[in-house]
Each structure stands twice: as C-alpha cells, then as structure tokens.
Motif scaffolding. Structure first.
Motif: not given
Lengths: 101, 231
Positions: A4-6, A8-9, A11-13, A15-19
């Motif tokens: 799950w950690y990977w 999550m990372v 997913g974070m990557a 949603v951070t990259y899109i904007p």
C-alpha cells in the motif's frame, strides 16, 4: 511497510505532478487575454507574501525566532546582498540568538 | 540545451539547495521514526518532491489514516501549483512541450520563486533545469542522509536553520519591492489575507495560500486598471 505504501507514493506523485504540468504544457503557445496575463504577472509577488506571512513567525515555539529571523533577513536583503548571503546571514543571526537563551 | 544557461541555473538554485538541507534532513529522520525504510523514505522524495505534502503524509501514516485520504490531501496541498505554473508559463521561453512536461516535475514553491523573480525577460529551459537539478539533488540526497545518520544536528542549529527557506523568500522579494509600490502591495495584501485564514482556520494551508495569492493579484490588477482609465 507493505505494498500500500508504494501505491500511495504513486498516487501522491501523480496528484503532485498534474498541477505542475498541465498549465505549462497546455498553455504553451496560447495567447491569454491581456487581463489574465497581468494577473498572472502579479502572482509571483503575491505568492511570496502569502508564503512568508504569517508562517515565518511560527518556525519555532518561541515566536522571537521568527521575528528576529525575519528582521535579519529583511535587513540583509535591503542592503542588496545576494540571496545566499541573506539565507546564511539570518541562520547565523538565529544561531547567535539561541546562544543567549 | 545551453550549458552556460544550465550552470547559471545551478548557481541561482544554490540558495534553495541550502534551504532544503535542514528540511530534507529532518524529513529523513522523521520518516525513520515513522517506520519507513531508507528506500521508502528516499523514494517518496524522489517521486513526490513536495516538502509540505511529505511531512503531512508522515503524520497521517502515524495516525493510521487511509492511504487514499493521504493522496487526496496531497492533491489539495499542491493545487496551488496550478496557479504558479500558469504564471510561470508567461515567463518561460517557448520550448517543446515534452521538455516543459519534464521540468514541470521540479516546480516547487521555492524553484518557482527563484524562476519567477529572475530579471531576464524570458527564462530558458536550460536555466530552469539547472535550478531544479540542484534543488532536487539536495532534497533527495539529504532525505537519505537524514535517515542514515538518524541522530540530530545540534538542537540550536536546527532551530536556527528553520528560517532558511523564509529568508530565501524574503531575499527574493525585497529587491523587487525597492521603489515598486505595486510589488509591496501585492505581497502585503496576500500576506494579510493569508494571515486571516491562518488565525481563523477557515481554509487549510494549501487552499489559503492559493486563495490569498489570487485575491491579491486580481485586486491589484483591478485597482491599477482603474488608475489607468482615470488618468
């Protein structure tokens, strides 16, 4: 940590990259209306104001750290010093200040 | 890509690299106490490269929050970068879309501030890549170092270093403020609105920065237009 950690990372990557990426690629080569361009030109200075205040005062529990650090940075910057000197100078000022605590 | 532009970018990004040092080190350290392995902690810095979101993720992991909520939280915190990259696009020299898509990954509050306050008319891709490379390098390397050394820097130095990024923001803002009332008003109004959100708790940090920035930028543009019409 398990898989799950990977996820999550990942997913974070995303949603951070899109904007960060959409305006730079999507707006490339497009002419925006004059008023929008002017507002966008104002943004760097407005962002700096919002990033600095009020957070600079709460860098430590003791509010004086923020106050003295901000004053030192401002004082050094106003002499026209390089940004690096401003950063190192205000760190030095706070290191000296904590010696008095 | 122009080598001279790239090294000028590296140089301009050095203050960010210094500012990131204590934050990345502390992140590595906290990640270790949260139970992440060296690989896991470093991977988050490699793939996400967003200080605030990474810290928040650690505290949410500790609190046992569902991973999907952590991802949503990250999105909300970083949505302000929409605004910054839209503004930056006006400042960047035209280049291939894939190149822009590549360096877009490295736009943080700090790299944005350095790029957006450059005096040159247009910023080249080489310069942007230089600024981002040294900042990103510092962020990733010192995340690992923080996890590895596991012991703190002296407490007084850590406290003193917590000013670093704010000092950099101030060092970038002040030269532009000199003799420019518009810049002063933009910064002061945005700071005042953001303080209002901070003390009332009406908006979370990510939204508060975005709303106060936009409000200030639109307000000043509106005022200066009225001024032009009257004269």
């Amino acid at each position: 940590m398990s898989s799950w950690y990977w996820w999550m990372v990942l997913g974070m990557a995303i949603v951070t990259y899109i904007p960060r990426a959409i305006p730079l690629t999507f707006l490339e080569g497009r002419e925006l209306p004059e008023a929008v361009q002017n507002v966008l030109r104002n943004i760097p200075y407005a962002v700096l104001g919002a990033l600095i205040f009020p957070a600079v005062f709460f860098i430590q529990e003791n509010i004086w750290f923020g106050v003295i650090g901000a004053v030192a940075a401002f004082g050094i910057a106003i002499t026209g010093a390089n940004v690096m000197i401003v950063v190192l100078g205000s760190i030095a000022a706070l290191a000296i200040f904590s010696g008095f605590l | 890509m122009n080598g001279r532009e790239f090294s000028a970018g590296l140089k301009a990004g050095t203050s960010i690299a210094i500012g990131y040092f204590p934050i990345a080190l502390t992140f590595g350290l906290l990640a270790k106490t949260t139970g992440l392995s060296l690989l896991e902690a470093t991977a988050m810095s490699i793939f996400v490269f967003a200080g605030a979101s990474q810290y928040i993720a650690l505290s949410l992991i500790t609190a046992g929050v569902a991973p999907i909520v952590i991802v949503l939280n990250t999105f909300v915190v970083n949505i302000r970068h929409f605004l910054m990259t839209a503004a930056l696009n006006e400042k960047m020299a035209p280049d291939d879309r894939w190149k822009k898509a590549l360096y877009a990954f490295g736009i943080t509050d700090e790299t944005f501030s350095v790029l957006a306050t450059q005096k040159n008319q247009k910023i080249t891709t080489g310069f942007a890549v230089g600024v981002i490379t040294i900042s990103y390098g510092s962020w990733v390397v010192f995340t690992s170092v923080g996890h590895l050394i596991g012991a703190n820097l002296p407490q007084f130095l850590q406290a003193a270093m917590s000013i670093a990024l704010y000092a950099m923001f101030i060092g970038l803002l002040v030269p532009s403020m000199h003799g420019n009332r518009k810049v002063v008003s933009l910064a002061v109004i945005a700071g005042a609105i953001n303080s209002l959100f901070y003390f009332t708790g009406w908006l979370s940090t990510g939204w508060a920065i975005m709303v106060s920035t936009l409000a200030s930028a639109i307000f000043i543009e509106w005022i200066s237009r009225k001024g032009v019409k009257r004269s």
